[in-house]
Design a protein around this motif. Sequence first.
Motif, PDB file in Angstrom:
ATOM      1  N   GLY A   1      20.827  21.652 -84.302  1.00 32.58           N
ATOM      2  CA  GLY A   1      21.668  22.794 -83.967  1.00 32.58           C
ATOM      3  C   GLY A   1      21.393  23.318 -82.575  1.00 32.58           C
ATOM      4  N   GLU A   2      21.916  24.504 -82.317  1.00 30.97           N
ATOM      5  CA  GLU A   2      21.760  25.107 -80.996  1.00 30.97           C
ATOM      6  C   GLU A   2      21.449  26.588 -81.162  1.00 30.97           C
ATOM      7  N   VAL A   3      20.394  27.040 -80.476  1.00 32.56           N
ATOM      8  CA  VAL A   3      19.970  28.433 -80.537  1.00 32.56           C
ATOM      9  C   VAL A   3      19.921  28.975 -79.114  1.00 32.56           C
ATOM     10  N   THR A   4      20.516  30.157 -78.906  1.00 34.65           N
ATOM     11  CA  THR A   4      20.438  30.841 -77.620  1.00 34.65           C
ATOM     12  C   THR A   4      19.878  32.231 -77.873  1.00 34.65           C
ATOM     13  N   ALA A   5      18.814  32.580 -77.141  1.00 35.18           N
ATOM     14  CA  ALA A   5      18.188  33.893 -77.303  1.00 35.18           C
ATOM     15  C   ALA A   5      17.990  34.518 -75.933  1.00 35.18           C
ATOM     16  N   THR A   6      18.343  35.810 -75.835  1.00 34.04           N
ATOM     17  CA  THR A   6      18.219  36.525 -74.567  1.00 34.04           C
ATOM     18  C   THR A   6      17.560  37.875 -74.804  1.00 34.04           C
ATOM     19  N   GLY A   7      16.576  38.191 -73.962  1.00 35.01           N
ATOM     20  CA  GLY A   7      15.939  39.501 -74.010  1.00 35.01           C
ATOM     21  C   GLY A   7      16.080  40.166 -72.659  1.00 35.01           C
ATOM     22  N   THR A   8      16.764  41.306 -72.620  1.00 37.09           N
ATOM     23  CA  THR A   8      16.958  41.990 -71.340  1.00 37.09           C
ATOM     24  C   THR A   8      16.367  43.383 -71.338  1.00 37.09           C
ATOM     25  N   GLY A   9      15.920  43.840 -72.462  1.00 31.85           N
ATOM     26  CA  GLY A   9      15.341  45.176 -72.547  1.00 31.85           C
ATOM     27  C   GLY A   9      13.849  45.111 -72.337  1.00 31.85           C
ATOM     28  N   SER A  10      13.151  46.044 -72.952  1.00 34.64           N
ATOM     29  CA  SER A  10      11.705  46.038 -72.847  1.00 34.64           C
ATOM     30  C   SER A  10      11.108  46.302 -74.211  1.00 34.64           C
ATOM     31  N   TYR A  11       9.935  45.742 -74.439  1.00 38.26           N
ATOM     32  CA  TYR A  11       9.195  45.896 -75.671  1.00 38.26           C
ATOM     33  C   TYR A  11       7.855  46.493 -75.316  1.00 38.26           C
ATOM     34  N   SER A  12       7.464  47.550 -75.965  1.00 41.63           N
ATOM     35  CA  SER A  12       6.165  48.169 -75.714  1.00 41.63           C
ATOM     36  C   SER A  12       5.269  47.875 -76.898  1.00 41.63           C
ATOM     37  N   ASP A  13       4.126  47.266 -76.615  1.00 41.04           N
ATOM     38  CA  ASP A  13       3.213  46.923 -77.707  1.00 41.04           C
ATOM     39  C   ASP A  13       2.113  47.959 -77.888  1.00 41.04           C
ATOM     40  N   GLY A  14       2.230  49.096 -77.214  1.00 37.18           N
ATOM     41  CA  GLY A  14       1.243  50.147 -77.353  1.00 37.18           C
ATOM     42  C   GLY A  14       0.065  50.033 -76.408  1.00 37.18           C
ATOM     43  N   PHE A  15      -0.008  48.952 -75.660  1.00 37.73           N
ATOM     44  CA  PHE A  15      -1.091  48.784 -74.701  1.00 37.73           C
ATOM     45  C   PHE A  15      -0.702  49.427 -73.376  1.00 37.73           C
ATOM     46  N   PRO A  16      -1.674  49.904 -72.624  1.00 39.64           N
ATOM     47  CA  PRO A  16      -1.364  50.600 -71.368  1.00 39.64           C
ATOM     48  C   PRO A  16      -0.917  49.672 -70.243  1.00 39.64           C
ATOM     49  N   GLU A  17      -0.972  48.353 -70.460  1.00 38.56           N
ATOM     50  CA  GLU A  17      -0.612  47.422 -69.397  1.00 38.56           C
ATOM     51  C   GLU A  17       0.856  47.502 -69.017  1.00 38.56           C
ATOM     52  N   GLY A  18       1.705  47.989 -69.892  1.00 42.41           N
ATOM     53  CA  GLY A  18       3.121  48.096 -69.582  1.00 42.41           C
ATOM     54  C   GLY A  18       3.990  47.485 -70.659  1.00 42.41           C
TER      55      GLY A  18
END
Length: 167
Positions: A4-21
């Motif tokens: 099959g074919e899978v297309t995934a796009t991430g354009t936002g931001s995810y915060s994992d709770g770490f201070p690194e960003g």
Amino acid sequence: ISGGEVTATGTGSYSDGFPEGDMAYGCYIYGDCTISGGKLTTTAHAASSSITTVCGIYVFGINGLTISGGEVIASATGEYGSRLGIDSFEGAIISGGTVTATGGLAGIFTHSASKGELIIEGGVVNATSVDENGYGIYARTKVIINDGTVTATAAEAGGYGVYADYS
């Protein structure tokens, strides 16, 4: 992924709770990832200056990433953060298929001090860094190429096509 074919796009931001960003991912896999066929296209985009890490594909599993067939296209774009086309923390094995990975800091990146090997046993691998001082391929422990066609490019000054950090 075996077909099959899978297309995934991430354009936002995810915060994992770490201070690194914040982080952005096209495809985040908490576990092992095996691709034996089909087509996977991922893009992560650093949309804001708070983003510090951007990965087209991020794999965090004890056996890392295994690609034995199919087509994988992974991109990390934007102006912010460490952009990595493929980041497989515990290493990767590529034995077939076609892999195209493009990022700012690195096209393909592994960083576990104990299992950060990149082993290429076949297939076609194109890994490109587009930033100054970048790496087409960066492996924390070893890069082993037994077969296949590998093109690793650092497109800007100060970079390395292939870099293995044995420290």
